[in-house]
Write an enzyme that holds these catalytic residues in place. Sequence first.
Site, short mmCIF file in Angstrom:
data_model
loop_
_atom_site.label_atom_id
_atom_site.label_comp_id
_atom_site.label_asym_id
_atom_site.label_seq_id
_atom_site.Cartn_x
_atom_site.Cartn_y
_atom_site.Cartn_z
N ILE A 1 10.29 -12.29 39.11
CA ILE A 1 9.26 -12.62 40.09
C ILE A 1 8.09 -13.36 39.41
CG2 ILE A 1 7.72 -11.72 41.86
CD1 ILE A 1 10.80 -11.43 42.38
N THR A 2 7.92 -14.61 39.81
CA THR A 2 6.89 -15.47 39.23
C THR A 2 5.49 -14.93 39.51
OG1 THR A 2 8.30 -17.42 39.46
CG2 THR A 2 5.94 -17.81 39.21
N GLN B 1 17.39 -37.32 22.43
CA GLN B 1 18.27 -38.25 21.70
C GLN B 1 17.49 -39.45 21.16
OE1 GLN B 1 21.16 -36.98 21.43
NE2 GLN B 1 22.31 -38.54 20.32
N GLU C 1 14.37 -21.69 43.23
CA GLU C 1 14.35 -22.26 44.58
C GLU C 1 15.75 -22.67 45.03
OE1 GLU C 1 11.62 -22.27 46.32
OE2 GLU C 1 10.02 -22.12 44.86
#
Length: 384
Positions: free
Chosen positions: A156-157, A337, A364
């Site tokens: 949970i952010t 790269q 999301e």
Amino acid sequence: MIRDPETLQILLDSIRQFVSQELIPREHEVAESDNIPADIVEQMKEMGLFGLTIPEEYDGLGVTMEEEVNIAFELGRTSPAFRSYIGTNNGIGSIGILLDGTEEQKAHYLPKLAAGEYLSSFCLTEPDSGSDAASLKTTAVRDGDFYVINGTKRFITNAPHAGVFTVMARTSSEIKGAGGISSFIVERGTPGLTIGKPDQKMGQKGAHTADVIFDNVRVPADSLIGGKEGVGFKTAMKVLDKGRLHIAALAVGAAERMLADSLQYAVERKQFGQRIADFQLIQAMLADSKAEIYAARCMVLDAARKRDEGLNISTEASCAKMFSTEMCGRVADRGVQIHGGAGYISEYAIERFYRDVRLFRLYEGTTQIQQVIIARNMIREVQD
């Protein structure tokens, strides 16, 4: 729909300046300390960044979807942790209340969220319920004038900092799937609510996630968003549609930053007596990245405009989220790269971005979930 181009341009200019002069120079500090500096948080509050999407009647800026993605393009140029800190108040943490909350719920919580007085969290994912969100097991049982919530939410952010949580819970054991899910507003400090240790993640230092545990958490019945049971999953899906466009825009912004850094490095770095930017294989990577970023930006803007027109953009949001985040991963890989060995060293921002942007393809709704949504919508349209 951009309501006032001049006002929006002033806002974008101020955010661009804030990102370039304040946030980018402190990215390394955030990565080392795993924390957003307090003075940065205060500046965000002063600029109104916690209430970008909250309507003016609730003390926010009330930006449209098109305006929001243009802002996200700018915020995406720096460490995702900065955006994450304000993101829940502008997205998944507030939009459910805004879209489906009662007038009393909106009046009480939205101004506090807009001011940054409260930080919010959106509690949907569980240990056994990720992409299959409708199978969540957290329960909310009616007990007189209260509901009793039990369960665990995962990843949970902003959970370690949140003052208010939007919680998806099953209110009916008889109705299986999405129809038995309701959403609740739960304030920090409510007895029985505890926060787990912050997760140790691959990247995105400074953006904190944690478990949220509900052990017989009693909340008043008027904490039920909208005052109606069984519509919580629909609320969550409305929130995610908008959130997917926002993440797509962030991915575009991050890709633009990585390409700019890679181009600068290619112009300055010399091998075999010439700039590596003059080597055609390097040019091919630069050109592919530029073209993909342009395509993603166009997709995001098109979907945002359609949402502002009131159209159903379920398919377009998933297309934009899928393409933009996958594109961002490819740009990150090319960036490493182009930098060569230097791209694997933390002295260069591309090393951190390479890890940070990997998450865009997961939250999301994963890329695979977006594919399923797109295909199902296509099939449904044919059958209808």
